[in-house]
Write a protein that holds these residues in place. Structure first.
Motif, PDB file in Angstrom:
ATOM      1  N   GLY A   1       1.081  -1.693   0.075  1.00 15.13           N
ATOM      2  CA  GLY A   1      -0.251  -0.143   0.016  1.00 15.13           C
ATOM      3  C   GLY A   1       0.671   1.338  -0.023  1.00 15.13           C
ATOM      4  O   GLY A   1       0.548   2.361   0.380  1.00 15.13           O
ATOM      5  N   PHE A   2       1.613   1.244   0.042  1.00 14.55           N
ATOM      6  CA  PHE A   2       3.084   2.400   0.531  1.00 14.55           C
ATOM      7  C   PHE A   2       3.075   2.942  -1.531  1.00 14.55           C
ATOM      8  O   PHE A   2       3.271   4.712  -1.873  1.00 14.55           O
ATOM      9  N   ILE A   3       2.598   2.214  -2.360  1.00 16.60           N
ATOM     10  CA  ILE A   3       2.399   2.978  -3.817  1.00 16.60           C
ATOM     11  C   ILE A   3       0.964   3.499  -4.078  1.00 16.60           C
ATOM     12  O   ILE A   3       0.279   3.554  -5.240  1.00 16.60           O
ATOM     13  N   HIS A   4      -0.273   3.213  -3.365  1.00 14.38           N
ATOM     14  CA  HIS A   4      -0.760   3.251  -3.890  1.00 14.38           C
ATOM     15  C   HIS A   4      -1.597   4.549  -4.328  1.00 14.38           C
ATOM     16  O   HIS A   4      -1.889   5.189  -3.093  1.00 14.38           O
ATOM     17  N   ARG A   5      -2.099   4.604  -5.633  1.00 12.06           N
ATOM     18  CA  ARG A   5      -2.516   5.711  -6.202  1.00 12.06           C
ATOM     19  C   ARG A   5      -4.191   6.252  -6.517  1.00 12.06           C
ATOM     20  O   ARG A   5      -4.312   7.218  -5.954  1.00 12.06           O
TER      21      ARG A   5
ATOM     22  N   SER B   1       4.526  -1.345  -7.782  1.00 11.26           N
ATOM     23  CA  SER B   1       3.716   0.026  -8.460  1.00 11.26           C
ATOM     24  C   SER B   1       3.124  -0.484  -9.601  1.00 11.26           C
ATOM     25  O   SER B   1       1.223  -0.020  -9.331  1.00 11.26           O
TER      26      SER B   1
ATOM     27  N   SER C   1       6.196   7.220  -4.120  1.00  9.49           N
ATOM     28  CA  SER C   1       4.494   6.428  -4.993  1.00  9.49           C
ATOM     29  C   SER C   1       4.868   6.578  -6.527  1.00  9.49           C
ATOM     30  O   SER C   1       3.793   6.762  -7.762  1.00  9.49           O
TER      31      SER C   1
ATOM     32  N   GLN D   1       0.375   6.530   3.274  1.00 15.05           N
ATOM     33  CA  GLN D   1       0.655   5.163   3.245  1.00 15.05           C
ATOM     34  C   GLN D   1       2.200   5.909   3.359  1.00 15.05           C
ATOM     35  O   GLN D   1       3.198   5.254   4.880  1.00 15.05           O
TER      36      GLN D   1
END
Lengths: 362, 148
Positions: free
Chosen positions: A39-43, A358, B16, B61
Motif C-alpha cells: 500500500g506504499f505506492i497506492h495512488r 507499482s 509512489s 502510507q
C-alpha cells in the motif's frame, strides 16, 4: 529451536528499488512465517477514468508501471478497442507486438541485473544494465522516450517504424544476442550462481496451480500457461509458439526461464519483421463506448498474465476500469516460497518473482 | 568535508512512483552514465547518505517513511525530487490517495523534472545538490566555530 523473532524487511531496503514491507518471523536463521504489508505506492488511478477520457487515460495506464509501461498501454488500448469494436490494421498490431517484446527483453535484462545484485554479483548486474541500454536506444530512436513510450493510441499506433529501420533493429538485436550469450553463460554455467540459487525457494507445480501463479514464476514450476499462446493481435501470426518451461521450481529455474525468454523474444521480433504487412498504422478512433458495454482482455506482461476489464457508460469516460496485475497474483506464491527458507535467501526469493509493486498497488 | 562533497553517497526511496524514475535513477549509476566512477554510491543506509533521491509523490502510507528516512540522515543533507511526480504530483496529482509532491513532507533542495526523469537530469540535479551540500557544510562549520 530458538524463540521466534520478528524481523521487519523494508519498505526501504537496498535490494528492492520499490517499497514492500514484510514481517519475517524467524526461528534462529529459518523463516517460519511471512506477513506482507503493501500500500506504499497506492495512488488510486483506476478511479481516474472518471476524470480522464478514454484517450487521455492511455497515458495514465502507461504510468501504472514504468517497467512494463508499453504493455499496460497496449492492454488498455486492446480492451477499449474491444469495447467499441475498433479494427486495428495488421501493421499496427505487428508494431505493437515488436515494441512489447522489446519491453520484455528490457524488463528481463533489468530483472537479471537486480537478481545478480541480490546474490552479490555486482559485475554481472552492471553488464546486464549495460546491455539493457542498447534496447532503450532502440526505444528512443523509434518513439523518443526511454521508459515511457506513448506509442499506442486507441485504433493503432502513433508512429510507424520504416522497414529499413525494422531491419536495422533486427541487426542490432542479433548483435545484442552475441553479448547476451556471454552474460547468460555467467548465469547458467557459473557454479557460484548455481550454489546460491539451486533448490532455493522451491514451489511445486501443484502449489503453483493452487495459488494461481502466472508468468515466468509459474512456468518455472512447469505450469504451461503463457497468454501469448492465445494468439491475440500479432501473436496469432507466429508460426510456432511454445511457452518456455522448467520443472525444477526453484530460483535457478526462474533465472533459466527468463534467460531463455529473452532469446524467444528476439526470435519473435525477427519473425514478425520478416512478414510485416503494409496496411497503415491506424488512426485514433472517434467512437465512444456504448452504455453498459463490457470488455475484458488478458495480456502476457514480462511478469505474467495481466487482466483488464472495462465498462462503458455512453460518454467519453469509462464507467469502470480494472486491472489485475501479475505481481498481485504472485505475492501469494512468494509468501509460500519464503516459508522455511534461510534468512540469507530472502532477497533472492523475493526478487525471483520479479516483484513490480507499482503495478500491484496502482 | 571535501571528500564527501566530491563523492556524495546517495540513498533512493520510491515514494509512489511508477518505477520509471526509479529505473532511471539506477540507470544513472550503471555503465552508460556511470556516476559510480566519481565515487557516488547508492547506499541502503540513511546514516551513510548525503543526498536523498525521492521519486514519486507522497501518499498517506509513505509520508511517515519518507520523514523517517530524512530524519535518520545526518547533517548536512540534500533532498532531490526526481521526476515530475516528486516535484508536484504530476499526472497523479488529483488521485484520491496522493497528497502532492515530496515538499509536502520534507524540505526539497533540488527539483529534477521529467516523466520519466532522464538520467542526465538526475546527474544535473545531483551536481547542483553537491553545491548546496558544500554551502550547508560550510554553514555548519561556521556555526560550530562560533559556538566553540
Amino acid at each position: 529451536m530458538g524463540k521466534a523473532t520478528v524481523i521487519p524487511f523494508g519498505p526501504q531496503h537496498p535490494v528492492l528499488p520499490e517499497p514492500l514491507h514484510l514481517d519475517l518471523v524467524v526461528e534462529d536463521e529459518r523463516v517460519i512465517e511471512v506477513i506482507p504489508q503493501i500500500g506504499f505506492i497506492h495512488r488510486g488511478l483506476e478511479k481516474l477514468v472518471e476524470k480522464r477520457d478514454i484517450h487521455q487515460f492511455i497515458y495514465v495506464a502507461e504510468r501504472i508501471c514504468g517497467i512494463c509501461s508499453f504493455g499496460h498501454s497496449l492492454g488498455y488500448a486492446e480492451t477499449v478497442e474491444d469495447l467499441m469494436g475498433v479494427e486495428v490494421p495488421k501493421r499496427a498490431q505487428y508494431l505493437r507486438v515488436i515494441w512489447h517484446e522489446l519491453s520484455r527483453i528490457h524488463s528481463h535484462l533489468l530483472w537479471m541485473g537486480l537478481g545478480a545484485d541480490a546474490f552479490g554479483f555486482e559485475a554481472l548486474f552492471m553488464h546486464c544494465w549495460r546491455l539493457r541500454e542498447r534496447i532503450l536506444d532502440i526505444f528512443e530512436a523509434t518513439t523518443g522516450g526511454r521508459v515511457i513510450l506513448s506509442a499506442v493510441n486507441i485504433g493503432g499506433v502513433n508512429r510507424d517504424i520504416e522497414d529499413s529501420e525494422l531491419y536495422a533493429i533486427v541487426d542490432k538485436l542479433e548483435g545484442i544476442r552475441g553479448e547476451y550469450h556471454e552474460i547468460c553463460n555467467a548465469f547458467v554455467n557459473d557454479y557460484s550462481v548455481a550454489s546460491r540459487l539451486v533448490g532455493v525457494g522451491y514451489l511445486s507445480q501443484e502449489e503453483a496451480e493452487a495459488l494461481c501463479m502466472v508468468g515466468p514464476f509459474a512456468r518455472a514450476s512447469n505450469v504451461a500457461y503463457d497468454c501469448r499462446m492465445l494468439g491475440r493481435g500479432g501473436y496469432g501470426d507466429l508460426e510456432n509458439f511454445q511457452p518456455i518451461l522448467s520443472d525444477e521450481g526453484d530460483c535457478y529455474a526462474r533465472v533459466k526461464v527468463r534467460a531463455a525468454e529473452v532469446e524467444q523474444s528476439i526470435d519473435i521480433i525477427k519473425e514478425l519483421v520478416s512478414k510485416i504487412p503494409h496496411d497503415g498504422i491506424g488512426e485514433k478512433s472517434k467512437l465512444t463506448p456504448a452504455d453498459g458495454a463490457m470488455a475484458s482482455n488478458v495480456l502476457e506482461q514480462p511478469r505474467g498474465e495481466c487482466y483488464y476489464f472495462a465498462r462503458g457508460n455512453g460518454t467519453k469516460n469509462l464507467d469502470r476500469m480494472r486491472m489485475r496485475t501479475p505481481t498481485s497474483q504472485n505475492l501469494a506464491g512468494m509468501v509460500k516460497a519464503l516459508e522455511g527458507c534461510e534468512l540469507a535467501d530472502v532477497p533472492n526469493i523475493i526478487l525471483t518473482i520479479d516483484p513490480c509493486i507499482s503495478c500491484c498497488e496502482r | 568535508m571535501s571528500s564527501v562533497s566530491k563523492s556524495p553517497w546517495v540513498i533512493h526511496y520510491d515514494g509512489s512512483s511508477c518505477n520509471g524514475c526509479d529505473i532511471e535513477v539506477l540507470a544513472a549509476l550503471t555503465p552508460l552514465y556511470d556516476v559510480e566512477r566519481f565515487g557516488i554510491i547508492n547506499t541502503g543506509n540513511p546514516k551513510h547518505a548525503d543526498i536523498f533521491l525521492v521519486t514519486g509523490s507522497v501518499n498517506e502510507q509513505n509520508i511517515s517513511v519518507i520523514k523517517e528516512i530524512y530524519d535518520q540522515m545526518v547533517e548536512p543533507k540534500v533532498v532531490v525530487a526526481c521526476g515530475v511526480c516528486a516535484c508536484s504530483g504530476g499526472i497523479f496529482h488529483d488521485c484520491y490517495n496522493v497528497i502532492g509532491g515530496v515538499d509536502k513532507a520534507i524540505p526539497v533542495d533540488v527539483y529534477a523534472p521529467g516523466c520519466a526523469v532522464r538520467p542526465e537530469a538526475i546527474i544535473d540535479a545531483v551536481v547542483q545538490g553537491i553545491g548546496i551540500l558544500e554551502e550547508k557544510s560550510a554553514a555548519l562549520a561556521a556555526a560550530k566555530k562560533k559556538g566553540a
